[in-house]
Scaffold this motif. Sequence first.
Motif, mmCIF file in Angstrom:
data_model
loop_
_atom_site.group_PDB
_atom_site.id
_atom_site.type_symbol
_atom_site.label_atom_id
_atom_site.label_comp_id
_atom_site.label_asym_id
_atom_site.label_seq_id
_atom_site.Cartn_x
_atom_site.Cartn_y
_atom_site.Cartn_z
ATOM 1 N N HIS A 1 54.872 -1.631 -36.965
ATOM 2 C CA HIS A 1 53.870 -1.648 -35.900
ATOM 3 C C HIS A 1 54.376 -0.715 -34.809
ATOM 4 O O HIS A 1 55.457 -0.922 -34.264
ATOM 5 C CB HIS A 1 53.672 -3.059 -35.335
ATOM 6 C CG HIS A 1 53.179 -4.025 -36.356
ATOM 7 N ND1 HIS A 1 51.839 -4.184 -36.621
ATOM 8 C CD2 HIS A 1 53.836 -4.852 -37.190
ATOM 9 C CE1 HIS A 1 51.698 -5.077 -37.573
ATOM 10 N NE2 HIS A 1 52.891 -5.505 -37.935
ATOM 11 N N ALA A 2 53.604 0.321 -34.526
ATOM 12 C CA ALA A 2 54.017 1.303 -33.520
ATOM 13 C C ALA A 2 52.898 1.456 -32.491
ATOM 14 O O ALA A 2 51.720 1.374 -32.832
ATOM 15 C CB ALA A 2 54.319 2.642 -34.180
ATOM 16 N N GLN A 3 53.308 1.683 -31.262
ATOM 17 C CA GLN A 3 52.340 1.845 -30.187
ATOM 18 C C GLN A 3 52.778 3.014 -29.319
ATOM 19 O O GLN A 3 53.939 3.072 -28.894
ATOM 20 C CB GLN A 3 52.259 0.575 -29.355
ATOM 21 C CG GLN A 3 51.269 0.649 -28.247
ATOM 22 C CD GLN A 3 51.147 -0.680 -27.497
ATOM 23 O OE1 GLN A 3 51.771 -1.662 -27.841
ATOM 24 N NE2 GLN A 3 50.330 -0.681 -26.466
ATOM 25 N N LEU A 4 51.869 3.916 -29.057
ATOM 26 C CA LEU A 4 52.149 5.036 -28.161
ATOM 27 C C LEU A 4 51.869 4.616 -26.732
ATOM 28 O O LEU A 4 50.802 4.072 -26.437
ATOM 29 C CB LEU A 4 51.270 6.235 -28.494
ATOM 30 C CG LEU A 4 51.678 7.084 -29.683
ATOM 31 C CD1 LEU A 4 50.643 8.170 -29.926
ATOM 32 C CD2 LEU A 4 53.034 7.699 -29.460
ATOM 33 N N ILE A 5 52.824 4.861 -25.875
ATOM 34 C CA ILE A 5 52.622 4.559 -24.452
ATOM 35 C C ILE A 5 52.022 5.771 -23.760
ATOM 36 O O ILE A 5 51.132 5.662 -22.937
ATOM 37 C CB ILE A 5 53.951 4.127 -23.803
ATOM 38 C CG1 ILE A 5 54.386 2.809 -24.435
ATOM 39 C CG2 ILE A 5 53.797 3.992 -22.302
ATOM 40 C CD1 ILE A 5 55.744 2.345 -24.043
ATOM 41 N N SER A 6 52.503 6.951 -24.126
ATOM 42 C CA SER A 6 51.894 8.189 -23.637
ATOM 43 C C SER A 6 52.202 9.288 -24.646
ATOM 44 O O SER A 6 53.164 9.195 -25.404
ATOM 45 C CB SER A 6 52.430 8.570 -22.255
ATOM 46 O OG SER A 6 53.758 9.023 -22.351
ATOM 47 N N CYS A 7 51.346 10.288 -24.658
ATOM 48 C CA CYS A 7 51.543 11.386 -25.602
ATOM 49 C C CYS A 7 50.899 12.638 -25.037
ATOM 50 O O CYS A 7 49.721 12.635 -24.703
ATOM 51 C CB CYS A 7 50.936 11.042 -26.954
ATOM 52 S SG CYS A 7 51.192 12.327 -28.180
ATOM 53 N N PRO B 1 49.520 12.674 -31.459
ATOM 54 C CA PRO B 1 50.012 11.307 -31.630
ATOM 55 C C PRO B 1 50.529 11.016 -33.034
ATOM 56 O O PRO B 1 51.503 10.291 -33.197
ATOM 57 C CB PRO B 1 48.803 10.433 -31.310
ATOM 58 C CG PRO B 1 47.662 11.328 -31.071
ATOM 59 C CD PRO B 1 48.122 12.724 -31.073
ATOM 60 N N LEU C 1 54.232 9.465 -33.659
ATOM 61 C CA LEU C 1 54.412 8.186 -34.335
ATOM 62 C C LEU C 1 55.281 8.326 -35.580
ATOM 63 O O LEU C 1 56.163 7.511 -35.830
ATOM 64 C CB LEU C 1 53.057 7.580 -34.711
ATOM 65 C CG LEU C 1 52.279 6.939 -33.580
ATOM 66 C CD1 LEU C 1 50.875 6.562 -34.035
ATOM 67 C CD2 LEU C 1 53.004 5.724 -33.049
#
Length: 114
Positions: free
Chosen positions: A16-22, A26, A30
């Motif tokens: 499970h991965a979540q981008l906080i900012s990019c 993306p 990831l």
Amino acid sequence: PLCIRRGAQCWELRVHAQLISCDGCPLDALALGVRAALQSTRVPRMTAVGGGEGGPPPSGGAPLDLDLDESLDESLPFDASGVPLFLTVSNLGPHLVADCSAAERRAAGSALSL
């Protein structure tokens, strides 16, 4: 190392991965983050109890009795070499550009992730 007994029992790996900012692509970010995390992952050594190694899987699909070695010294490194990497290439006029910023991606005519 995810196979405990071929054809009968294995580890199930979920990420499970979540981008906080990019400020770019993306998918690329990831994939790199997941691969970096998996390269430091260790899998506990497991032993299937009963049924002899290499024997047929238990009948009726019954789960195996497993012996878990909780020592980190005996754990196995996860081989992350098969985890895919992505590279997104965008075209800016006649040029192909990799690792574009968000502004470059907006100006690009198209992008292709490999």
